[in-house]
Enzyme design. Structure first.
Site, mmCIF file in Angstrom:
data_model
loop_
_atom_site.group_PDB
_atom_site.id
_atom_site.type_symbol
_atom_site.label_atom_id
_atom_site.label_comp_id
_atom_site.label_asym_id
_atom_site.label_seq_id
_atom_site.Cartn_x
_atom_site.Cartn_y
_atom_site.Cartn_z
ATOM 1 N N HIS A 1 34.090 -12.939 3.436
ATOM 2 C CA HIS A 1 35.051 -12.127 3.926
ATOM 3 C C HIS A 1 36.134 -12.546 4.960
ATOM 4 O O HIS A 1 37.210 -12.056 4.662
ATOM 5 C CB HIS A 1 34.564 -10.670 4.239
ATOM 6 C CG HIS A 1 33.911 -9.930 3.210
ATOM 7 N ND1 HIS A 1 34.669 -9.497 1.922
ATOM 8 C CD2 HIS A 1 32.618 -9.010 3.023
ATOM 9 C CE1 HIS A 1 34.013 -8.648 1.330
ATOM 10 N NE2 HIS A 1 32.809 -8.249 1.852
ATOM 11 N N GLU B 1 35.975 0.571 7.795
ATOM 12 C CA GLU B 1 36.096 0.451 6.343
ATOM 13 C C GLU B 1 35.366 1.716 5.782
ATOM 14 O O GLU B 1 34.125 2.009 6.237
ATOM 15 C CB GLU B 1 35.711 -0.900 5.911
ATOM 16 C CG GLU B 1 35.951 -0.987 4.362
ATOM 17 C CD GLU B 1 35.640 -2.261 3.789
ATOM 18 O OE1 GLU B 1 36.341 -2.714 3.020
ATOM 19 O OE2 GLU B 1 34.605 -2.820 4.188
ATOM 20 N N MET C 1 29.066 -5.355 7.884
ATOM 21 C CA MET C 1 30.715 -5.284 7.669
ATOM 22 C C MET C 1 31.279 -6.227 8.340
ATOM 23 O O MET C 1 30.845 -6.935 9.380
ATOM 24 C CB MET C 1 31.045 -4.026 8.367
ATOM 25 C CG MET C 1 32.538 -3.795 8.533
ATOM 26 S SD MET C 1 33.441 -3.451 6.931
ATOM 27 C CE MET C 1 35.000 -3.925 7.372
ATOM 28 N N GLU C 2 32.384 -6.857 7.561
ATOM 29 C CA GLU C 2 33.054 -8.089 8.011
ATOM 30 C C GLU C 2 34.118 -8.176 8.952
ATOM 31 O O GLU C 2 35.126 -8.890 9.015
ATOM 32 C CB GLU C 2 33.609 -8.585 6.708
ATOM 33 C CG GLU C 2 34.766 -7.888 6.060
ATOM 34 C CD GLU C 2 34.513 -6.847 4.963
ATOM 35 O OE1 GLU C 2 35.234 -6.459 4.063
ATOM 36 O OE2 GLU C 2 33.129 -6.489 5.024
ATOM 37 N N HIS D 1 27.566 -13.621 2.726
ATOM 38 C CA HIS D 1 28.596 -12.553 2.112
ATOM 39 C C HIS D 1 29.791 -12.220 3.309
ATOM 40 O O HIS D 1 30.734 -12.216 2.998
ATOM 41 C CB HIS D 1 27.747 -11.307 1.910
ATOM 42 C CG HIS D 1 28.530 -10.233 1.223
ATOM 43 N ND1 HIS D 1 28.759 -10.145 -0.168
ATOM 44 C CD2 HIS D 1 29.358 -9.507 1.574
ATOM 45 C CE1 HIS D 1 29.514 -9.174 -0.433
ATOM 46 N NE2 HIS D 1 29.976 -8.660 0.588
ATOM 47 N N GLU D 2 29.274 -11.854 4.591
ATOM 48 C CA GLU D 2 30.278 -11.362 5.447
ATOM 49 C C GLU D 2 31.159 -12.517 5.853
ATOM 50 O O GLU D 2 32.274 -12.436 6.309
ATOM 51 C CB GLU D 2 29.508 -10.745 6.690
ATOM 52 C CG GLU D 2 28.429 -9.827 6.393
ATOM 53 C CD GLU D 2 29.378 -8.647 5.521
ATOM 54 O OE1 GLU D 2 30.577 -8.272 5.465
ATOM 55 O OE2 GLU D 2 28.603 -7.845 4.575
#
Length: 887
Positions: A346, A171, A308-309, A342-343
Site C-alpha cells: 500500500h 480510513e 492499516m497502511e 500487504h501494508e
C-alpha cells in the site's frame, strides 16, 4: 487495510507468456456506460476550495479522553463566496479565522455551523472572499474514543499496571474526527504535525521527529517533519509507553514499535520488512520515498481489520504481527509476513498513488492482496503458499455468485457505503483479476505497465483506466476490454466444455460461456471476454480468449483435457460427465494447483446443482495420503462446512461425520500429532486444521487426546496449543468452561489472554455460549475483545448471538465504531439457516439503516437463503451417496 474477512491466505493459515490472440467484440458490460465516462470526482463537499497544507497541533489528554487542537490550512479558493464547508465530526470549535497569508489581517468567522448528520462544519464570514490563496485557522477540541476510529485509546495490562496508549485510525472517513479537513482521497495535501505530550512517552507519526522541546512541566512538544502530499486518511498519530527497534535498508530507516516489554516478538516483522522493501523498490521501479517506515503493534483487535497502511507508520494489531513463543504457530508466522507485505504494498498502491474516490478502492486493496501473496511466494518458497491463490479466488467467487454481489469498481455515494466496500469482491476478486491479467499479458509486460503507472501518477489520484492504459501500452494487447468485463460488471463466468475430440494428435475443444450463479439458476448470462488456458494431462498448454460467448481451441496431445490449467482464470469450468470422469481418473497426474482448482469447481458446481454433488466426494475418497497437504486442506475445509450444514439433523449429521472421520483418521495417523524434523510447513498447517476439524466432527479419539494434552501441559507443544485449546473449548462442560475462564483472568501474556477469551465464546453448549455473551459486554475483557467474542458465538449459535446483540444494542454500540455497525450486526446472522433470521435482519435494517447502508444485510440474507437451498436440495444428494458407501 488488511481486513479480517478478506485475506483468504490468512484465513487458511490461522485458516506467463503473452497471448497473441485476437480479442473480438463482446457486449459492453453492465455499468460500463456509467463508469467509463467518469470525468468528475464524487464529492460530498462543495468544490469551491482546495487545500494544499495542514499545520496541526494536538494536545491529547488520555485520562480525560479528550484533546485540544488547532489547525492552519493553506487553501486556494476557486470561486467567490463567504462560506467554507469541510468535514468535521464530534469536534467543538472555539474560533475560526481566515487570512490571505502569514502576517495578513485575520477575518473572524461570523458564524460556525455544524451538520452532525453529514459530518461537516461551515464557516461563514462577514464579507465575501475573492478567489485566491488563504490560510484558515481553526481552534477546537475533540474526543478520544474507545473504538478504532478517529483518535482512540487502547488499555492493556503491563508489569507497571494498567497502561493506556493512543492511536488514530482514519480510513475510510474518520480524519474528520481529529482534524477539520477536506476528508476525501482526492484532496491531497501535505501535513506538518506537532503534539504536546507527557515527556516520558513516545510519540509517533508518519514522518520522523524533527524537533522535541521540553516544556518544563512534565510535557514536551514534538514536531514531526512535513509529510509528502497525501490523502487525509493516511495521517497517523500514536502515543504510549513504547519501545522501537530499527534497521536501515536501501537508505530507509525501518522500525518496529511495540508496547514496552514486547519488542523481541517483533523481530520477525522487522526482518521481513527489510526483505519486502528490497523487493518492492525493485518491482515498482520507484523507490520508497519517505525517510522511515514503522510498523506499530497495538494491543486489542477489531472485528473488521488487522492493519492499516498509514504512510510511513503502519498500524497493526499485535495479534497479527507479534510472535509470542508461548502460543504462536507457523500459521501465525506466515500471517505476520502476509500482513506486513500487504501494508507495505500500500505504500505504493494506495499511498503514493491513491484512488480518486472510493469507487476504485480495489486499486488499493486488490493490488495489495495480489502483491502480498506474490511476495510471500517469492521470498519464502519453502512455505509453498502459491496454492493459496485458489482459496483467495474461492472466497471471491462464493460472494460473486450471489444476487447481492457488486462490480469490483462500484459506485459509492456515502461514508457507510465506502465502509461496506471493504469486502471479498474488492480484495479477493480484485486480486484474482490481476492474477488473470498478468497471466494474459505476461509478467514482464505487466510489471512494465505497473512501473509506468507508478511513475506517471506518483503523489496523485487515479481511476482504474489509468492502470489499464499503462499495461495495455506495455503489452500491446487489448487489456482494457477484458479488464472492463471483469471489473465493471459483477458475476462469475462459466465455461462449458463439450466432449473433447482427438484429431491428428491434437484435442479439439468447443467452449461456450455462460454465468455461474448459486441462487439464480435461470439468470440470463452476462458476456465476458475470458482468457482461457487448457492442456491435456502432461501436455503443453494452449490459449485462447472466449469472446462473444464461444471459442474453439486445439490443444496439443490427446487425452483428458483440463481447462483453466494453472488456475489463473477467474471462471468456473463445467465438463460433460464423460470428460469429468476422464479427469477424475487422471487426478493424481494433475499439478497440485490444478487438483485444487478441479476440486473447488466440483464442489461449487455440485452445491449449485450444475453437476452431481457427489463428484467432489468421489475425488476426496480417491485422494492419496501422499497428495499435497493443501489439497487435503481443501478436503478438510469442505468436510468442516458440510458438517455445519447438517446442523439440527442429528442422525444425518452422524452418518456424514462417520464417513468424514473414517476418511480423515488415516491422514492424521500419517502426519501424526507431533511435528517431525524437517517437515514441510504446509504439513504443519494441515495438522492444525485436521485436528480441529476432527474435533468439530465429534471424533471421540481426537477429543480425548486433546483433553489429555491440555491437562498435561508437558504433552502440549507450542505449535498445537491453540488447536488443542479449540477442541477443548468447543466440547467444554461447565467445569471446563469455568477453568478456562479462570485461566483467562489469571493470564498475564496479552496474546494468550485474548485467545482464551475468544475460546470461551466457542463452546458448542448453548448455555455456555450464553454465558460467553454476557461476559463479552462486561468490564472484564477489554473493549475491543467483546464484539469479537459475540461474533465467535454467532459462528455456532447465530440466532442466540443476534438476539443477544439486539437486546443489548445500546451497549454494543459503545464498542463498535459507528460506520461499522451496518456490517457488524448483519454479520452475526449470516451463518444461520433459519428463515426466521431473514425476518430479524430485515427488521433490524428497517429500524437502524438507511436504504444506502443495507449492502451487508442483503448479502447476509442471500447467504442464508442459499444455505437453506443447500439443505433442502443438495444434502439429500449427499445422503444418497453416503448410503452407497461401505459401512
Amino acid at each position: 487495510m488488511q481486513r479480517k474477512l478478506i485475506s483468504a491466505a490468512v484465513l487458511a493459515l490461522v485458516g506467463l507468456s503473452a497471448i497473441p490472440t485476437h480479442v473480438g467484440a463482446a457486449a459492453k458490460p453492465a455499468g460500463a456506460k456509467a463508469m467509463a465516462g467518469r470525468g468528475q470526482t464524487t464529492t460530498q463537499l462543495p468544490r469551491n476550495a482546495v487545500p494544499s497544507h495542514y499545520a496541526v497541533s494536538l494536545t491529547p489528554n488520555a485520562a480525560a479522553a479528550t484533546f485540544d487542537a488547532s489547525v492552519t490550512i493553506a487553501l486556494e479558493l476557486k470561486e467567490r463566496g463567504d462560506t467554507l464547508t469541510l468535514n468535521a465530526a464530534d469536534l467543538a470549535f472555539s474560533s475560526a479565522a481566515i487570512s490571505a497569508g502569514p502576517g495578513q489581517p485575520l477575518l473572524q468567522a461570523a458564524a460556525i455551523s455544524v451538520d452532525e448528520k453529514n459530518e461537516t462544519a461551515s464557516f461563514r464570514f462577514a464579507q465575501a472572499l475573492a478567489p485566491g490563496k488563504y490560510q484558515l485557522k481553526l481552534v477546537y477540541s475533540g474526543k478520544i474514543g474507545s473504538q478504532t476510529s478517529g483518535m482512540f485509546s487502547l488499555d492493556y495490562d503491563s508489569a507497571q499496571g494498567k497502561q493506556r496508549a493512543l492511536y488514530t485510525q482514519f480510513e475510510n472517513s474518520d480524519a474528520r474526527r481529529v482534524i477539520p479537513s477536506w476528508d476525501e482521497p482526492n484532496y491531497k495535501a501535505t501535513f506538518a504535525l506537532e503534539a504536546v505530550v507527557p515527556r516520558q512517552l513516545m510519540a509517533l507519526s508518519n514522518m520522523p521527529i524533527a524537533t522535541s522541546t521540553e516544556l518544563g512541566d512534565g510535557r514536551k512538544r514534538v514536531q514531526f517533519a512535513t509529510t509528502p502530499k497525501m490523502s487525509t486518511y493516511l495521517l497517523f498519530f500514536g502515543l504510549g509507553d513504547f519501545e522501537r527497534a530499527t534497521a536501515v535498508e536501501d537508505g530507509v530507516e525501518l522500525g518496529v514499535v511495540t508496547k514496552r516489554g514486547a519488542l523481541a516478538q517483533a523481530q520477525f516483522a522487522l526482518d521481513s520488512s527489510r526483505a519486502v522493501l528490497r523487493e518492492y523498490n525493485d518491482y515498482f521501479g520507484v523507490k520508497y520515498p519517505l525517510p522511515k517506515l514503522d510498523n506499530i503493534a497495538a494491543p486489542g483487535r477489531s472485528p473488521f481489520f488487522g492493519a492499516m497502511e498509514n504512510w510511513g507508520a503502519v498500524f497493526t494489531f499485535e495479534h497479527v504481527m507479534l510472535l509470542d513463543p508461548s502460543i504462536s504457530t507457523q500459521g501465525d508466522k506466515q500471517a505476520s509476513f502476509l500482513v506486513a507485505a500487504h501494508e507495505m504494498a500500500h505504500q505504493w498502491f494506495g499511498d503514493l498513488v491513491t484512488m480518486r474516490w472510493w469507487d476504485d478502492l480495489w486499486l488499493n486493496e486488490g493490488f495489495a492482496s495480489w502483491m502480498e501473496n506474490r511476495t510471500m511466494s517469492r521470498l519464502h518458497p519453502e512455505w509453498n503458499t502459491a496454492l493459496g491463490a485458489i482459496d483467495s479466488r474461492e472466497s471471491a467467487m462464493e460472494r460473486d455468485a450471489l444476487v447481492t454481489t457488486h462490480p469490483v469498481v462500484q459506485h459509492i455515494d456515502t461514508v457507510e457505503q465506502a465502509s461496506q466496500a471493504f469486502d471479498s469482491i474488492t480484495y479477493s476478486k480484485g486480486e484474482a483479476v490481476i492474477r488473470m491479467l498478468e497471466n494474459y499479458v505476461g509478467e514482464n509486460a505487466w510489471r512494465d505497465g505497473v512501473r509506468a503507472y507508478m511513475k506517471a501518477h506518483s503523489y496523485g489520484n487515479t481511476v482504474s483506466d489509468d492502470l489499464w492504459q499503462q499495461v495495455e501500452k506495455a503489452a500491446h494487447l487489448p487489456v482494457s476490454a477484458i479488464a472492463h468485463d471483469f471489473t465493471l460488471q459483477p458475476g462469475v463466468p462459466l465455461i462449458r466444455v463439450a466432449d473433447p475430440v482427438c484429431r491428428n494428435g491434437n484435442t479439439q475443444l468447443s467452449l461456450t460461456q455462460g454465468e455461474f450463479s448459486k441462487d439464480l439458476p435461470n439468470k440470463k448470462p452476462l458476456s465476458w471476454r475470458v482468457p482461457v488456458v487448457a492442456q491435456t494431462l502432461g501436455g503443453k498448454p494452449a490459449r485462447t480468449v472466449v469472446s462473444g460467448g464461444k471459442a474453439s481451441l486445439s490443444v496439443p496431445g490427446c487425452g483428458p483435457v483440463l481447462v483453466n490449467a494453472g488456475q489463473a482464470g477467474y471462471y468456473r469450468t463445467v465438463y460433460t460427465p464423460k470428460a469429468f470422469a476422464a479427469l477424475a481418473g487422471g487426478f493424481a497426474q494433475l499439478a497440485p494447483i490444478d487438483q485444487l482448482g478441479l476440486m473447488a469447481d466440483s464442489w461449487s458446481l455440485g452445491m449449485a446443482g450444475l453437476q452431481p454433488a457427489s463428484n467432489f466426494l468421489d475425488l476426496a475418497k480417491a485422494t492419496s495420503l501422499a497428495a499435497d497437504p493443501q489439497v487435503w486442506g481443501k478436503i478438510v475445509g469442505v468436510f468442516h462446512g458440510l458438517n455445519r450444514s447438517y446442523e439440527a439433523m442429528p442422525e444425518r449429521r452422524q452418518r456424514f461425520a462417520k464417513f468424514a472421520i473414517d476418511r480423515l483418521t488415516p491422514l492424521l495417523a500419517h502426519i501424526g500429532w507431533e511435528a517431525k524434523a524437517g517437515e514441510a510447513t504446509s504439513v504443519i498447517n494441515l495438522r492444525e486444521e485436521l485436528i480441529e476439524t476432527l474435533g468439530d466432527l465429534g471424533d471421540p479419539v481426537v477429543i480425548a487426546e486433546a483433553r489429555r494434552r491440555y491437562a498435561d501441559q508437558s504433552a502440549l507443544p507450542t505449535a498445537l496449543r491453540r488447536t488443542v485449546l479449540s477442541v477443548v473449548a468447543r466440547h467444554a462442560d461447565a467445569a471446563t468452561w469455568d477453568a478456562l475462564h479462570a485461566a483467562a483472568l489469571a493470564e498475564k501474556t496479552p496474546l494468550v489472554k485474548t485467545e482464551l477469551y475468544n475460546k470461551l465464546a466457542a463452546a458448542e453448549d448453548p448455555a455456555l455460549a450464553q454465558r460467553a455473551l454476557q461476559l463479552a459486554i462486561s468490564a472484564e475483557p477489554d473493549a475491543t475483545t467483546g464484539p469479537g467474542m459475540i461474533s465467535r458465538v454467532a459462528s455456532l449459535h447465530p440466532n442466540l448471538a443476534f438476539d443477544f446483540a439486539q437486546a443489548n444494542q445500546a451497549e454494543l454500540n459503545k464498542r463498535v465504531e459507528v460506520n461499522s455497525r451496518s456490517r457488524y450486526f448483519p454479520g452475526l446472522g449470516k451463518s444461520s439457516a433459519d428463515p426466521e433470521m431473514i425476518v430479524k435482519l430485515n427488521a433490524y435494517a428497517d429500524a437502524n439503516l438507511s436504504a444506502s447502508a443495507r449492502g451487508d444485510t442483503k448479502s447476509a440474507i442471500a447467504s442464508i437463503q442459499y444455505r437453506i437451498k443447500v439443505r433442502n436440495e443438495r444434502l439429500p444428494e449427499i445422503d444418497a451417496w453416503l448410503a452407497t458407501q461401505p459401512h
